[in-house]
Design a protein around this motif. Sequence first.
Motif, PDB file in Angstrom:
ATOM      1  N   UNK A   1       0.857  -1.186   0.000  1.00 44.86           N
ATOM      2  CA  UNK A   1       0.000   0.000   0.000  1.00 44.86           C
ATOM      3  C   UNK A   1       0.894   1.237   0.000  1.00 44.86           C
ATOM      4  N   UNK A   2       0.373   2.316  -0.604  1.00 47.47           N
ATOM      5  CA  UNK A   2       1.142   3.557  -0.689  1.00 47.47           C
ATOM      6  C   UNK A   2       0.452   4.727  -0.004  1.00 47.47           C
ATOM      7  N   UNK A   3      -0.838   4.578   0.249  1.00 49.52           N
ATOM      8  CA  UNK A   3      -1.626   5.640   0.865  1.00 49.52           C
ATOM      9  C   UNK A   3      -2.379   5.081   2.073  1.00 49.52           C
ATOM     10  N   UNK A   4      -2.551   5.907   3.103  1.00 49.39           N
ATOM     11  CA  UNK A   4      -3.203   5.449   4.337  1.00 49.39           C
ATOM     12  C   UNK A   4      -4.605   4.911   4.086  1.00 49.39           C
ATOM     13  N   UNK A   5      -5.360   5.541   3.164  1.00 44.59           N
ATOM     14  CA  UNK A   5      -6.746   5.123   2.936  1.00 44.59           C
ATOM     15  C   UNK A   5      -6.844   3.720   2.333  1.00 44.59           C
ATOM     16  N   UNK A   6      -5.737   3.209   1.767  1.00 45.22           N
ATOM     17  CA  UNK A   6      -5.760   1.879   1.161  1.00 45.22           C
ATOM     18  C   UNK A   6      -5.668   0.756   2.186  1.00 45.22           C
ATOM     19  N   UNK A   7      -5.228   1.065   3.393  1.00 51.78           N
ATOM     20  CA  UNK A   7      -4.960   0.023   4.382  1.00 51.78           C
ATOM     21  C   UNK A   7      -6.216  -0.738   4.787  1.00 51.78           C
ATOM     22  N   UNK A   8      -7.276  -0.033   5.148  1.00 53.28           N
ATOM     23  CA  UNK A   8      -8.477  -0.704   5.659  1.00 53.28           C
ATOM     24  C   UNK A   8      -9.124  -1.622   4.630  1.00 53.28           C
ATOM     25  N   UNK A   9      -9.419  -1.150   3.403  1.00 50.09           N
ATOM     26  CA  UNK A   9     -10.036  -2.065   2.440  1.00 50.09           C
ATOM     27  C   UNK A   9      -9.135  -3.213   2.013  1.00 50.09           C
ATOM     28  N   UNK A  10      -7.857  -2.939   1.814  1.00 47.17           N
ATOM     29  CA  UNK A  10      -6.965  -4.017   1.407  1.00 47.17           C
ATOM     30  C   UNK A  10      -6.680  -4.966   2.567  1.00 47.17           C
ATOM     31  N   UNK A  11      -6.754  -4.459   3.797  1.00 51.08           N
ATOM     32  CA  UNK A  11      -6.558  -5.310   4.973  1.00 51.08           C
ATOM     33  C   UNK A  11      -7.649  -6.348   5.142  1.00 51.08           C
TER      34      UNK A  11
END
Length: 268
Positions: free
Chosen positions: A78-88
């Motif tokens: 991931x490169x952006x903070x907002x990507x963490x939750x959905x990709x997690x």
Amino acid sequence: MILIAGPCVIESEKLVFDVAKRLVKFNEDARIDFYFKSSFDKANRTSISSFRGPGLEKGCEILAKVKKEFGFKILTDIHESYQAAPMGEVADVLQIPAFLCRQTDLLVAAARTKAVVNIKKGQFLAASAMKHSVKKVLETRGISGDGYELARQNGVWLTERGSTFGYGNLVVDMRNLVLMREFAPVIFDATHSVQMPSALGEKSGGDAKFVPYLARAAAAVGVDGFFYETHINPCEALCDGPNMLNLDELDANINEIFRIQEALNFAK
């Protein structure tokens, strides 16, 4: 042994599935804790015109299909903070790119998911500096203290991928593998360690012939796992082709690593 392998980027669903089929045997090997890796977005490409991938939504969809079809655990970056939750929700491991290994907001966002956080050591950092990135994840998860076992139990890994040597080249200091294992499990990224950043003008180069040698050296030093980007035909890859192994070369190198580990165990 942790083994992370897969194509650099999701070029297409077909390519991802073709590679995944060839990696099933590693997932079925009792000696291996296997993770399938591919990126949904390569935000750190050299050129603005370089292929980046399908993006977050489509990437989640394809990686979820791989997970369901093959039973693989999934690692992606991931490169952006907002990507963490959905990709997690899809990935078992969220990887922090080397250039972003000090980015507090990104580390905190990844730490707030249920995923293991794999932090790549910046090419510009000393091994000892990575203990601070580990602590950012641990403290976000409510864990005080540090050390290898604490990081292992609470899902934090570190990855060595070489250090900047002049312009457009990397070297691997094998001492880093020892030093970083003082505060987290360590993965050796054999393919990115032979990368030559921006060496081909608008894209990075590399020399994959050195991958097996560096991986064998890391196996002799002792690490918790290995990371390889692999492809049906690296010459046709849309990202990182010059430093990727083809699947037959990967098979051969994994067999070499097991022989080295067996020799070390025998010597004990």
